[in-house]
Design a protein around this motif. Structure first.
Motif, PDB file in Angstrom:
ATOM      1  N   PRO A  84      -7.465   6.646  -8.955  1.00  0.00           N
ATOM      2  CA  PRO A  84      -8.629   6.275  -8.240  1.00  0.00           C
ATOM      3  C   PRO A  84      -9.253   5.282  -8.907  1.00  0.00           C
ATOM      4  N   THR A 144       1.933   6.478  -7.063  1.00  0.00           N
ATOM      5  CA  THR A 144       0.834   7.277  -7.706  1.00  0.00           C
ATOM      6  C   THR A 144       0.791   8.802  -7.000  1.00  0.00           C
ATOM      7  N   LYS A 145       1.605   9.052  -6.080  1.00  0.00           N
ATOM      8  CA  LYS A 145       1.413  10.485  -5.544  1.00  0.00           C
ATOM      9  C   LYS A 145       1.253  11.773  -6.468  1.00  0.00           C
ATOM     10  N   PHE A 151       0.851  -1.104  -0.051  1.00  0.00           N
ATOM     11  CA  PHE A 151       0.033   0.036  -0.004  1.00  0.00           C
ATOM     12  C   PHE A 151       0.883   1.437  -0.105  1.00  0.00           C
ATOM     13  N   GLU A 152       1.810   1.384   0.800  1.00  0.00           N
ATOM     14  CA  GLU A 152       2.700   2.487   0.752  1.00  0.00           C
ATOM     15  C   GLU A 152       3.327   2.607  -0.366  1.00  0.00           C
ATOM     16  N   HIS A 153       4.033   1.641  -1.067  1.00  0.00           N
ATOM     17  CA  HIS A 153       4.558   1.798  -2.328  1.00  0.00           C
ATOM     18  C   HIS A 153       3.613   2.126  -3.507  1.00  0.00           C
ATOM     19  N   TRP A 154       2.449   1.599  -3.448  1.00  0.00           N
ATOM     20  CA  TRP A 154       1.438   2.051  -4.372  1.00  0.00           C
ATOM     21  C   TRP A 154       1.171   3.604  -4.113  1.00  0.00           C
ATOM     22  N   SER A 155       1.159   3.980  -2.979  1.00  0.00           N
ATOM     23  CA  SER A 155       0.902   5.597  -2.820  1.00  0.00           C
ATOM     24  C   SER A 155       1.903   6.157  -3.042  1.00  0.00           C
ATOM     25  N   PRO A 172      -2.551  10.108  -9.468  1.00  0.00           N
ATOM     26  CA  PRO A 172      -3.230   9.293  -8.770  1.00  0.00           C
ATOM     27  C   PRO A 172      -4.160   8.386  -9.913  1.00  0.00           C
TER      28      PRO A 172
END
Length: 131
Positions: free
Chosen positions: A49, A43-44, A36-40, A47
């Motif tokens: 969604p 995509t910072k 989750f942290e890596h994907w965030s 995004p």
């Protein structure tokens, strides 16, 4: 290899099982948090969604133990990506000692329908983005 993303954990009392080491379920929880942290992170700036990811397979090799107070570094990167699936590889280290290695296959779903959706070039570019 794609760029490596790292996260650190300190082993807490709640991570320890009856054998006085980190429980295997804790590694799975950490795998989810790191993904989750890596994907965030990836995509910072862009995004996405319209997509969500779900796990379809875990492979985990437990090589060494971690105990209370250990500082664990988790390294992750994106592996083979095709169709609607993408592999994420992880290695868990205490200092330079490899404790656990894992591979998770994730499926990308459309956020509205929850149906698998093909990973197109826009997502592939983000998955392969340098750190």
């Amino acid at each position: 290899m794609n760029s490596v993303f790292s996260v650190k954990f300190k082993v807490q009392t709640s991570d320890i099982d009856d054998l006085n080491h980190v429980n295997n379920v804790v590694y799975v929880k950490w795998m989810d948090e790191v993904a989750f942290e890596h994907w965030s992170f990836l995509t910072k700036d862009t995004p996405l969604p319209e997509y969500i990811w779900v796990v379809v397979r875990h492979e985990i090799d437990y090589l060494k133990q971690a105990v209370l107070g250990d500082e664990i570094t988790v390294k992750t990167w994106v592996g083979e990506t095709r169709g609607f699936t993408s592999a994420r590889l992880m290695e868990f280290y205490k200092n330079d000692v490899l404790l656990v290695k894992a591979k998770t296959v994730w499926a990308m779903l459309d956020v509205k329908t929850y149906k698998p959706t093909r990973i197109r070039e826009n997502v592939l570019k983000i998955l392969q983005r340098p750190k």
